[in-house]
Write a protein that holds these residues in place. Structure first.
Motif, PDB file in Angstrom:
ATOM      1  N   MET A 234      63.227 -81.535   0.517  1.00  0.00           N
ATOM      2  CA  MET A 234      61.863 -81.805   0.871  1.00  0.00           C
ATOM      3  C   MET A 234      60.885 -81.884  -0.082  1.00  0.00           C
ATOM      4  SD  MET A 234      59.769 -80.461   4.498  1.00  0.00           S
ATOM      5  CE  MET A 234      60.053 -79.172   4.108  1.00  0.00           C
ATOM      6  N   ARG A 235      60.877 -80.757  -0.864  1.00  0.00           N
ATOM      7  CA  ARG A 235      60.022 -80.985  -2.236  1.00  0.00           C
ATOM      8  C   ARG A 235      60.371 -82.150  -3.109  1.00  0.00           C
ATOM      9  NH1 ARG A 235      55.962 -77.596  -2.316  1.00  0.00           N
ATOM     10  NH2 ARG A 235      56.015 -75.726  -1.479  1.00  0.00           N
ATOM     11  N   LEU A 236      61.736 -82.637  -2.925  1.00  0.00           N
ATOM     12  CA  LEU A 236      61.558 -83.364  -4.442  1.00  0.00           C
ATOM     13  C   LEU A 236      61.730 -84.872  -3.507  1.00  0.00           C
ATOM     14  CD1 LEU A 236      63.399 -84.943  -6.434  1.00  0.00           C
ATOM     15  CD2 LEU A 236      65.927 -85.127  -4.993  1.00  0.00           C
ATOM     16  N   HIS A 237      61.634 -85.082  -2.230  1.00  0.00           N
ATOM     17  CA  HIS A 237      61.404 -85.716  -0.919  1.00  0.00           C
ATOM     18  C   HIS A 237      59.605 -86.338  -1.168  1.00  0.00           C
ATOM     19  CE1 HIS A 237      61.714 -88.905   2.144  1.00  0.00           C
ATOM     20  NE2 HIS A 237      60.772 -88.200   2.401  1.00  0.00           N
ATOM     21  N   ARG A 238      59.300 -85.295  -1.452  1.00  0.00           N
ATOM     22  CA  ARG A 238      57.873 -85.171  -1.602  1.00  0.00           C
ATOM     23  C   ARG A 238      57.240 -85.636  -3.174  1.00  0.00           C
ATOM     24  NH1 ARG A 238      53.143 -82.464   0.254  1.00  0.00           N
ATOM     25  NH2 ARG A 238      51.552 -81.897  -0.797  1.00  0.00           N
ATOM     26  N   TRP A 239      58.021 -85.581  -3.730  1.00  0.00           N
ATOM     27  CA  TRP A 239      57.842 -85.886  -5.231  1.00  0.00           C
ATOM     28  C   TRP A 239      57.993 -87.443  -5.044  1.00  0.00           C
ATOM     29  CZ3 TRP A 239      55.588 -85.801  -9.601  1.00  0.00           C
ATOM     30  CH2 TRP A 239      55.929 -86.656 -10.529  1.00  0.00           C
ATOM     31  N   ASN A 240      59.263 -87.552  -5.007  1.00  0.00           N
ATOM     32  CA  ASN A 240      59.466 -89.568  -4.862  1.00  0.00           C
ATOM     33  C   ASN A 240      58.585 -90.152  -4.099  1.00  0.00           C
ATOM     34  OD1 ASN A 240      62.418 -88.699  -6.048  1.00  0.00           O
ATOM     35  ND2 ASN A 240      63.278 -88.089  -4.448  1.00  0.00           N
ATOM     36  N   ILE A 241      58.269 -90.205  -3.003  1.00  0.00           N
ATOM     37  CA  ILE A 241      57.219 -90.880  -2.701  1.00  0.00           C
ATOM     38  C   ILE A 241      55.706 -90.268  -3.110  1.00  0.00           C
ATOM     39  CG2 ILE A 241      55.433 -90.520  -0.467  1.00  0.00           C
ATOM     40  CD1 ILE A 241      57.499 -89.005   0.970  1.00  0.00           C
ATOM     41  N   PHE A 242      54.881 -89.733  -3.275  1.00  0.00           N
ATOM     42  CA  PHE A 242      54.229 -89.225  -4.637  1.00  0.00           C
ATOM     43  C   PHE A 242      53.905 -89.831  -5.801  1.00  0.00           C
ATOM     44  CE2 PHE A 242      52.057 -87.662  -8.803  1.00  0.00           C
ATOM     45  CZ  PHE A 242      51.188 -87.412  -7.981  1.00  0.00           C
ATOM     46  N   TRP A 243      54.978 -89.752  -7.148  1.00  0.00           N
ATOM     47  CA  TRP A 243      55.336 -91.244  -7.478  1.00  0.00           C
ATOM     48  C   TRP A 243      55.120 -92.507  -7.691  1.00  0.00           C
ATOM     49  CZ3 TRP A 243      53.438 -91.291 -12.175  1.00  0.00           C
ATOM     50  CH2 TRP A 243      53.986 -92.045 -13.444  1.00  0.00           C
ATOM     51  N   SER A 244      56.123 -92.822  -6.464  1.00  0.00           N
ATOM     52  CA  SER A 244      56.437 -94.080  -6.404  1.00  0.00           C
ATOM     53  C   SER A 244      55.040 -94.879  -5.620  1.00  0.00           C
ATOM     54  CB  SER A 244      57.241 -94.502  -5.317  1.00  0.00           C
ATOM     55  OG  SER A 244      57.102 -94.003  -3.444  1.00  0.00           O
ATOM     56  N   ILE A 245      54.086 -94.009  -5.037  1.00  0.00           N
ATOM     57  CA  ILE A 245      52.633 -94.895  -5.071  1.00  0.00           C
ATOM     58  C   ILE A 245      52.387 -94.503  -5.825  1.00  0.00           C
ATOM     59  CG2 ILE A 245      50.672 -94.277  -3.366  1.00  0.00           C
ATOM     60  CD1 ILE A 245      52.463 -93.433  -1.213  1.00  0.00           C
ATOM     61  N   ASP A 246      51.953 -93.837  -6.987  1.00  0.00           N
ATOM     62  CA  ASP A 246      51.269 -93.531  -7.665  1.00  0.00           C
ATOM     63  C   ASP A 246      51.369 -94.098  -8.840  1.00  0.00           C
ATOM     64  OD1 ASP A 246      49.268 -91.687  -8.592  1.00  0.00           O
ATOM     65  OD2 ASP A 246      50.274 -90.653 -10.436  1.00  0.00           O
ATOM     66  N   LYS A 247      52.470 -95.014  -9.454  1.00  0.00           N
ATOM     67  CA  LYS A 247      53.234 -96.075  -9.993  1.00  0.00           C
ATOM     68  C   LYS A 247      52.560 -96.789 -10.187  1.00  0.00           C
ATOM     69  CE  LYS A 247      57.180 -96.556  -8.922  1.00  0.00           C
ATOM     70  NZ  LYS A 247      58.982 -96.776  -8.606  1.00  0.00           N
ATOM     71  N   GLN A 248      52.140 -97.957  -8.479  1.00  0.00           N
ATOM     72  CA  GLN A 248      51.449 -98.210  -8.638  1.00  0.00           C
ATOM     73  C   GLN A 248      50.444 -98.730  -9.434  1.00  0.00           C
ATOM     74  OE1 GLN A 248      51.848 -98.912  -4.039  1.00  0.00           O
ATOM     75  NE2 GLN A 248      53.688 -98.559  -4.345  1.00  0.00           N
ATOM     76  N   SER A 249      49.557 -97.556  -9.086  1.00  0.00           N
ATOM     77  CA  SER A 249      48.099 -96.970  -9.679  1.00  0.00           C
ATOM     78  C   SER A 249      47.863 -98.325 -11.113  1.00  0.00           C
ATOM     79  CB  SER A 249      47.256 -96.060 -10.139  1.00  0.00           C
ATOM     80  OG  SER A 249      47.408 -95.371  -9.172  1.00  0.00           O
ATOM     81  N   TYR A 250      48.794 -98.075 -11.759  1.00  0.00           N
ATOM     82  CA  TYR A 250      49.613 -99.351 -13.126  1.00  0.00           C
ATOM     83  C   TYR A 250      48.747-100.632 -12.839  1.00  0.00           C
ATOM     84  CZ  TYR A 250      51.575 -95.122 -15.616  1.00  0.00           C
ATOM     85  OH  TYR A 250      52.017 -94.440 -16.343  1.00  0.00           O
ATOM     86  N   THR A 251      49.040-101.044 -12.146  1.00  0.00           N
ATOM     87  CA  THR A 251      48.200-102.807 -11.425  1.00  0.00           C
ATOM     88  C   THR A 251      46.924-102.569 -11.503  1.00  0.00           C
ATOM     89  OG1 THR A 251      48.529-101.836  -9.111  1.00  0.00           O
ATOM     90  CG2 THR A 251      50.896-103.009 -10.624  1.00  0.00           C
TER      91      THR A 251
END
Length: 542
Positions: A234-251
């Motif tokens: 569950m924590r790995l799933h949570r991290w994957n969601i977090f990073w997939s959203i966060d890296k969008q901020s580069y745009t």
């Protein structure tokens, strides 16, 4: 030193996270949470309109200390989120700390006695009273005060008018003609929900939004079982969601790579709108401003609903409201039974409408006006307001990431920078330096100028004086890094005990280990050549 206590204003997610931190991680129980609503939940108790839900994945929009393997689907709806918050409060025995239906009217720092005098009104009895506290924690949130709008003739309308945050469930919308004013998240959630039963729904929207797909499948029983029993899944799933959203901020940054990626995502969003919405609305729906200038919307079947015969998008504002309808800015006259205002919240007006008075007698509102808008050091601490912290404060809003994550980051930071030093008698009062607050705020504003948040749109990030008081200019993980270790030089710390290190060690280890540790520290302090040792110890015990 007098006994230490804390008052937390607000029993929404951030107030609950702060209560959990104090009670279960710091072992401190002398705190009270005051909430103006009739129970916990904050915005998820306030907003009960049809279709209300979260646009952040459920496993990320969760407390880190209470992950939930039983979420029904990827993007939970209001009722399920509220129940999760209620269950969290009971699981961690926080309900006895909550005083509901009590509104905070304001607070004043007592310079002589070094505490906050906080004024409340009991909404049940209408009695006004005052309580004092060593620490004042604002957890009122950014989505607590609805942004009410007024139009000429509003008082003459014969039918009900209400804000989405004050949804009147006694009013039936079945077979009624309904006007929805606004086009933010609440508007696009409520329209497809009520269109199924309403006779007609007409939306007044003066500006467009960027939309993207909102996949929202239900979790299978096997997935729920796996989340519960497979270690770290569950924590790995949570991290994957977090990073997939966060890296969008580069745009959202003004770099060549950021602009290139943003243009690509804009085209994807444009094609999504073209695919879903009727062609007659294409020019009205596709923005001419940058993706991210407004918070992009995960489409809750809103674009599909525009294909319904009983739904119409009117790209105009209102001239006036009549006894039986609305006249738009172009003079169009439509008749309605119900008018719904989906006009958002006073997001950039933090602590609204409380009157908070600092050490020099100035109100927080006046001080912020003099600074051209709300500001706080790392969104949390404001000079002239000792022993006070603001959760989900100025410039802490993550671009598209979890607000709950940002709140928990601030809770951790508040604990390290304010609560622990006071509990360990390191100081009686802690206040951020004005120069530090101003310098870091200016840096944030300079970074925002080179981002899409300063784009060609009107958004709720921008305050009365044209300054962005809401957005964090970087990645959400960068906010965590910035708050990870408090900078002692950023604060003015007064009072306290010379023996605070010993007290800290005792609290850390306790019992015989604490006695042995204190003896070692005392010996080291009086020994020769202990400068390096003391420096290391100070850094560890902050």
């Amino acid at each position: 030193m007098a006994a230490i206590n804390a008052i937390i204003i607000g029993a929404g997610p951030s107030g609950i996270a702060m209560g959990h931190k104090m009670k279960h991680e710091l072992g401190f129980e002398d705190f009270t949470i005051y909430e103006k609503l009739d129970g916990v939940g904050g915005t998820w108790r306030t907003n009960t309109y049809p279709g209300c839900g979260c646009d952040v994945h459920s496993h990320l929009y969760s407390f880190s200390f209470n992950l939930n393997p039983n979420w029904s689907k990827q993007l939970a709806e209001q009722a399920e989120i509220l129940q999760y918050i209620e269950d969290t409060v009971d699981k961690f025995d926080l309900r006895k700390h909550v005083h509901a239906s009590v509104e905070c009217l304001g607070a004043k720092w007592d310079v002589q006695n070094k505490h906050w005098a906080v004024t409340f009104r009991d909404l049940t009895t209408d009695i006004v009273f005052t309580r004092t506290a060593t620490m004042l924690i604002s957890a009122v949130g950014g989505i607590s005060a609805p942004r009410d709008v007024t139009f000429p003739g509003m008082e003459t309308f014969n039918g009900p008018i209400f804000h989405t945050a004050r949804w009147d469930h006694s009013v039936s919308y079945k077979d009624k003609n309904i006007a929805v004013i606004g086009n933010g998240c609440s508007a696009v959630q409520v329209i497809p929900a009520i269109a199924k039963d309403a006779k007609s729904v007409k939306q007044y929207a003066r500006s467009p939004q960027w939309y993207h797909e909102r996949p929202n499948r239900h979790f299978s029983n096997f997935e729920k079982w796996s989340f519960r029993w497979v270690p770290f899944l569950m924590r790995l799933h949570r991290w994957n969601i977090f990073w997939s959203i966060d890296k969008q901020s580069y745009t959202y940054r003004g770099t060549d790579a950021g602009v290139k990626q943003r243009l690509k995502e804009e085209e994807e969003a444009r094609q999504y709108i073209y695919t879903k919405a009727p062609e007659k609305y294409h020019n009205l729906l596709v923005p001419d401003f940058e993706l991210g200038c407004k918070r992009k919307i995960a489409d809750p079947e809103y674009l599909d609903s525009l294909n319904r015969d009983n739904v119409e998008l009117i790209p105009e504002g209102l001239q006036r409201i009549t006894e039986d309808g609305i006249i738009s800015t172009s003079g169009r006259d439509d008749k309605f039974d119900i008018i719904v205002t989906a006009t958002g919240f006073k997001v950039s007006q933090f602590l609204t409408p409380m009157d908070v008075i600092g050490a020099n007698g100035s109100t927080l509102e006046q001080q912020w006006k003099e600074n051209r808008g709300a500001q706080a050091y790392l969104g949390t601490f404001v000079h002239n307001f000792p022993n006070m912290a603001i959760l989900f404060g100025p410039n802490t809003f993550p671009a598209n990431n979890s607000a709950l994550y940002a709140c928990e980051v601030q809770v951790d930071y508040t604990a390290r920078a304010l609560v622990k030093p006071l509990l360990r008698s390191r100081a009686e009062t802690i206040e951020v330096k004005e120069s530090v607050e101003n310098r870091t705020t200016n840096d944030i504003q300079l970074r925002l100028r080179n981002s899409v948040f300063s784009g060609r749109c009107t958004n709720w990030y921008i305050g009365e004086f044209g300054r962005n008081a809401a957005s964090w200019p970087g990645l959400a993980i960068e906010f965590w890094i910035a708050t990870l270790t408090p900078d002692r030089d950023a604060f003015i710390m007064k009072g306290g005990s010379k023996l605070w290190r010993l007290k800290s060690l005792w609290k850390t280890f306790g019992g015989s280990w604490g006695i042995l540790g204190m003896a070692c520290v005392a010996a080291a302090i009086h020994a020769r050549n202990t400068r390096d040792f003391s420096a290391i110890l100070r850094s560890k015990l902050w």
